[in-house]
Design a protein around this motif. Sequence first.
Motif, PDB file in Angstrom:
ATOM      1  N   LEU A 192       0.819  -1.206   0.000  1.00  0.00           N
ATOM      2  CA  LEU A 192       0.000   0.000   0.000  1.00  0.00           C
ATOM      3  C   LEU A 192       0.856   1.261   0.000  1.00  0.00           C
ATOM      4  CD1 LEU A 192      -2.715  -1.189   2.532  1.00  0.00           C
ATOM      5  CD2 LEU A 192      -3.090  -0.630   0.111  1.00  0.00           C
ATOM      6  N   ARG A 193       1.929   1.253   0.761  1.00  0.00           N
ATOM      7  CA  ARG A 193       2.779   2.442   0.848  1.00  0.00           C
ATOM      8  C   ARG A 193       3.482   2.761  -0.467  1.00  0.00           C
ATOM      9  NH1 ARG A 193       5.194   1.376   6.981  1.00  0.00           N
ATOM     10  NH2 ARG A 193       3.345   2.201   8.083  1.00  0.00           N
ATOM     11  N   SER A 194       3.501   1.796  -1.382  1.00  0.00           N
ATOM     12  CA  SER A 194       4.095   2.053  -2.696  1.00  0.00           C
ATOM     13  C   SER A 194       3.110   2.727  -3.645  1.00  0.00           C
ATOM     14  CB  SER A 194       4.582   0.731  -3.316  1.00  0.00           C
ATOM     15  OG  SER A 194       3.480  -0.084  -3.694  1.00  0.00           O
ATOM     16  N   MET A 195       1.847   2.861  -3.211  1.00  0.00           N
ATOM     17  CA  MET A 195       0.806   3.473  -4.033  1.00  0.00           C
ATOM     18  C   MET A 195       0.652   4.940  -3.629  1.00  0.00           C
ATOM     19  SD  MET A 195      -1.954   0.317  -3.891  1.00  0.00           S
ATOM     20  CE  MET A 195      -3.096   1.122  -5.016  1.00  0.00           C
ATOM     21  N   ASP A 196       1.344   5.815  -4.322  1.00  0.00           N
ATOM     22  CA  ASP A 196       1.394   7.217  -3.919  1.00  0.00           C
ATOM     23  C   ASP A 196       0.044   7.922  -4.035  1.00  0.00           C
ATOM     24  OD1 ASP A 196       4.112   6.970  -3.420  1.00  0.00           O
ATOM     25  OD2 ASP A 196       4.665   7.566  -5.463  1.00  0.00           O
ATOM     26  N   SER A 197      -0.807   7.458  -4.924  1.00  0.00           N
ATOM     27  CA  SER A 197      -2.053   8.176  -5.180  1.00  0.00           C
ATOM     28  C   SER A 197      -3.201   7.747  -4.279  1.00  0.00           C
ATOM     29  CB  SER A 197      -2.473   7.980  -6.644  1.00  0.00           C
ATOM     30  OG  SER A 197      -2.693   6.601  -6.917  1.00  0.00           O
ATOM     31  N   ARG A 198      -2.953   6.837  -3.341  1.00  0.00           N
ATOM     32  CA  ARG A 198      -4.040   6.357  -2.498  1.00  0.00           C
ATOM     33  C   ARG A 198      -4.483   7.423  -1.498  1.00  0.00           C
ATOM     34  NH1 ARG A 198       0.514   5.342   0.218  1.00  0.00           N
ATOM     35  NH2 ARG A 198       0.497   4.903   2.461  1.00  0.00           N
ATOM     36  N   HIS A 199      -5.716   7.333  -1.047  1.00  0.00           N
ATOM     37  CA  HIS A 199      -6.252   8.213  -0.014  1.00  0.00           C
ATOM     38  C   HIS A 199      -6.220   7.433   1.304  1.00  0.00           C
ATOM     39  CE1 HIS A 199      -7.885  10.963  -3.121  1.00  0.00           C
ATOM     40  NE2 HIS A 199      -8.085   9.842  -3.793  1.00  0.00           N
ATOM     41  N   VAL A 200      -5.342   7.812   2.207  1.00  0.00           N
ATOM     42  CA  VAL A 200      -5.143   7.063   3.447  1.00  0.00           C
ATOM     43  C   VAL A 200      -6.157   7.495   4.503  1.00  0.00           C
ATOM     44  CG1 VAL A 200      -3.537   6.488   5.301  1.00  0.00           C
ATOM     45  CG2 VAL A 200      -2.696   6.777   2.953  1.00  0.00           C
ATOM     46  N   ILE A 201      -6.786   6.504   5.118  1.00  0.00           N
ATOM     47  CA  ILE A 201      -7.709   6.728   6.229  1.00  0.00           C
ATOM     48  C   ILE A 201      -7.215   5.895   7.403  1.00  0.00           C
ATOM     49  CG2 ILE A 201     -10.067   6.353   7.047  1.00  0.00           C
ATOM     50  CD1 ILE A 201     -10.935   6.812   4.098  1.00  0.00           C
ATOM     51  N   ALA A 202      -7.096   6.489   8.568  1.00  0.00           N
ATOM     52  CA  ALA A 202      -6.620   5.775   9.753  1.00  0.00           C
ATOM     53  C   ALA A 202      -7.666   4.756  10.173  1.00  0.00           C
ATOM     54  CB  ALA A 202      -6.345   6.756  10.878  1.00  0.00           C
ATOM     55  N   ALA A 203      -7.336   3.485   9.988  1.00  0.00           N
ATOM     56  CA  ALA A 203      -8.296   2.423  10.284  1.00  0.00           C
ATOM     57  C   ALA A 203      -8.656   2.377  11.761  1.00  0.00           C
ATOM     58  CB  ALA A 203      -7.727   1.073   9.841  1.00  0.00           C
ATOM     59  N   ASP A 204      -7.740   2.819  12.621  1.00  0.00           N
ATOM     60  CA  ASP A 204      -7.979   2.753  14.055  1.00  0.00           C
ATOM     61  C   ASP A 204      -8.565   4.046  14.618  1.00  0.00           C
ATOM     62  OD1 ASP A 204      -5.588   3.890  13.308  1.00  0.00           O
ATOM     63  OD2 ASP A 204      -4.432   3.142  15.008  1.00  0.00           O
ATOM     64  N   ALA A 205      -8.914   4.984  13.755  1.00  0.00           N
ATOM     65  CA  ALA A 205      -9.558   6.212  14.221  1.00  0.00           C
ATOM     66  C   ALA A 205     -11.012   5.922  14.593  1.00  0.00           C
ATOM     67  CB  ALA A 205      -9.504   7.282  13.138  1.00  0.00           C
ATOM     68  N   PRO A 206     -11.532   6.553  15.641  1.00  0.00           N
ATOM     69  CA  PRO A 206     -12.921   6.302  16.044  1.00  0.00           C
ATOM     70  C   PRO A 206     -13.930   6.609  14.943  1.00  0.00           C
ATOM     71  CG  PRO A 206     -11.730   7.510  17.756  1.00  0.00           C
ATOM     72  CD  PRO A 206     -10.851   7.491  16.550  1.00  0.00           C
ATOM     73  N   ASP A 207     -13.595   7.553  14.073  1.00  0.00           N
ATOM     74  CA  ASP A 207     -14.515   7.938  12.997  1.00  0.00           C
ATOM     75  C   ASP A 207     -14.075   7.428  11.633  1.00  0.00           C
ATOM     76  OD1 ASP A 207     -12.264   9.516  12.775  1.00  0.00           O
ATOM     77  OD2 ASP A 207     -13.369  11.332  12.216  1.00  0.00           O
ATOM     78  N   ALA A 208     -13.393   6.281  11.614  1.00  0.00           N
ATOM     79  CA  ALA A 208     -12.867   5.752  10.348  1.00  0.00           C
ATOM     80  C   ALA A 208     -13.976   5.558   9.309  1.00  0.00           C
ATOM     81  CB  ALA A 208     -12.122   4.440  10.586  1.00  0.00           C
ATOM     82  N   LEU A 209     -15.106   4.967   9.723  1.00  0.00           N
ATOM     83  CA  LEU A 209     -16.202   4.751   8.773  1.00  0.00           C
ATOM     84  C   LEU A 209     -16.733   6.073   8.235  1.00  0.00           C
ATOM     85  CD1 LEU A 209     -18.300   1.828  10.311  1.00  0.00           C
ATOM     86  CD2 LEU A 209     -16.759   1.757   8.354  1.00  0.00           C
ATOM     87  N   ALA A 210     -16.883   7.053   9.100  1.00  0.00           N
ATOM     88  CA  ALA A 210     -17.365   8.364   8.664  1.00  0.00           C
ATOM     89  C   ALA A 210     -16.384   8.992   7.680  1.00  0.00           C
ATOM     90  CB  ALA A 210     -17.562   9.279   9.870  1.00  0.00           C
ATOM     91  N   GLN A 211     -15.085   8.790   7.896  1.00  0.00           N
ATOM     92  CA  GLN A 211     -14.082   9.319   6.969  1.00  0.00           C
ATOM     93  C   GLN A 211     -14.184   8.652   5.601  1.00  0.00           C
ATOM     94  OE1 GLN A 211      -9.984  10.017   8.232  1.00  0.00           O
ATOM     95  NE2 GLN A 211     -10.585   9.632  10.355  1.00  0.00           N
ATOM     96  N   VAL A 212     -14.427   7.331   5.605  1.00  0.00           N
ATOM     97  CA  VAL A 212     -14.589   6.616   4.336  1.00  0.00           C
ATOM     98  C   VAL A 212     -15.772   7.189   3.561  1.00  0.00           C
ATOM     99  CG1 VAL A 212     -15.214   4.409   3.280  1.00  0.00           C
ATOM    100  CG2 VAL A 212     -13.509   4.468   5.100  1.00  0.00           C
ATOM    101  N   LEU A 213     -16.899   7.374   4.241  1.00  0.00           N
ATOM    102  CA  LEU A 213     -18.098   7.896   3.579  1.00  0.00           C
ATOM    103  C   LEU A 213     -17.880   9.319   3.072  1.00  0.00           C
ATOM    104  CD1 LEU A 213     -20.893   6.600   5.994  1.00  0.00           C
ATOM    105  CD2 LEU A 213     -20.035   5.545   3.894  1.00  0.00           C
ATOM    106  N   ALA A 214     -17.241  10.146   3.874  1.00  0.00           N
ATOM    107  CA  ALA A 214     -16.989  11.526   3.470  1.00  0.00           C
ATOM    108  C   ALA A 214     -16.055  11.587   2.271  1.00  0.00           C
ATOM    109  CB  ALA A 214     -16.407  12.316   4.645  1.00  0.00           C
ATOM    110  N   GLN A 215     -14.994  10.791   2.284  1.00  0.00           N
ATOM    111  CA  GLN A 215     -14.052  10.784   1.184  1.00  0.00           C
ATOM    112  C   GLN A 215     -14.709  10.276  -0.094  1.00  0.00           C
ATOM    113  OE1 GLN A 215     -10.498  11.834   1.286  1.00  0.00           O
ATOM    114  NE2 GLN A 215     -11.208  11.930  -0.826  1.00  0.00           N
ATOM    115  N   ALA A 216     -15.530   9.248   0.030  1.00  0.00           N
ATOM    116  CA  ALA A 216     -16.235   8.699  -1.131  1.00  0.00           C
ATOM    117  C   ALA A 216     -17.168   9.737  -1.724  1.00  0.00           C
ATOM    118  CB  ALA A 216     -17.005   7.447  -0.745  1.00  0.00           C
TER     119      ALA A 216
END
Length: 314
Positions: free
Chosen positions: A284-308
């Motif tokens: 994953l770290r070799s993919m420079d264009s990825r959008h990183v979301i902290a999986a262990d953040a309390p609002d990880a799901l909300a971040q996924v939805l917002a980014q999408a």
Amino acid sequence: MNRPLDAIAIVGPTASGKTAAALALAQALEGEAEIISVDSALVYRGMDIGTAKPSRQELATVPHHLIDTIDPLQSYSAAEFARDATKLIGEIHAHGRTPLLVGGTMLYLKALLEGLNDIPAADPQVREAIQARAAQVGWPALHAQLMQVDPVTATRLAPGDSQRVGRALEVWTATGQTLSSFHQSAKAAAPDWHIPVLSLEPQDRSWLHQRIAQRFELMMAQGFMDEVRQLRARGDLNPDLPSMRCVGYRQAWQGLDEGWREAEIAERGIFATRQLAKRQITWLRSMDSRHVIAADAPDALAQVLAQAQVLMGA
């Protein structure tokens, strides 16, 4: 410049919450999404507990593809995935829906996004010679040999990953070209996809380790060892098949052969899963264009939805 999306990819190391994120996004899209599994273990029928396959209820919530498609006796390649996923993306768009590519088999995603060159098919004689050599000197020694001829491929493979180390040496022996060179030359003919990648990556590695351990212990409680015994009882499977070399199944098979206690099988399975997660994060770290979301953040799901929503122009 507002080019429509071909799909959205939700990736991450094992146990990072990809399934939950994908289901939440599918729900937010109000039935206008379908999931394409990007997982080399979920394709196998009869391998449910040890692969943490989505439950029947989860599978019924949103259409899923490339799950339970082949028998464990068969194999499934990254090139086959790229072909099948390409076809599915077209079909899902024809239904007026958004494809969600969800999983952690990075080679599959790489094959889809970047394309694969015409890597030669396996030569049984070459494979047999490499297997015989491995029996003499061990796979770590062959990994060291691969490091000399194809350091790019060897660096991303574990020394004990006999399937992939053997395949890379097969390609080198048969063609005189490295596996990495085939992958690099394929980029020139890569498909012109617009597929943003949402990557669930933990900030705290211990968080992921704890989730891996909890999930493996839950699988054991759900009857994972009975599942492996049923697969062994078929009589036509063996530990060298790609299906039986999946993390967890490999350790369980060996443990049953050698009489390990279930606690030792679980311990080895957890360790192997952690190693898998480490390799996935490296990919994953070799993919420079990825959008990183902290999986262990309390609002990880909300971040996924917002980014999408941002990506889809909502």
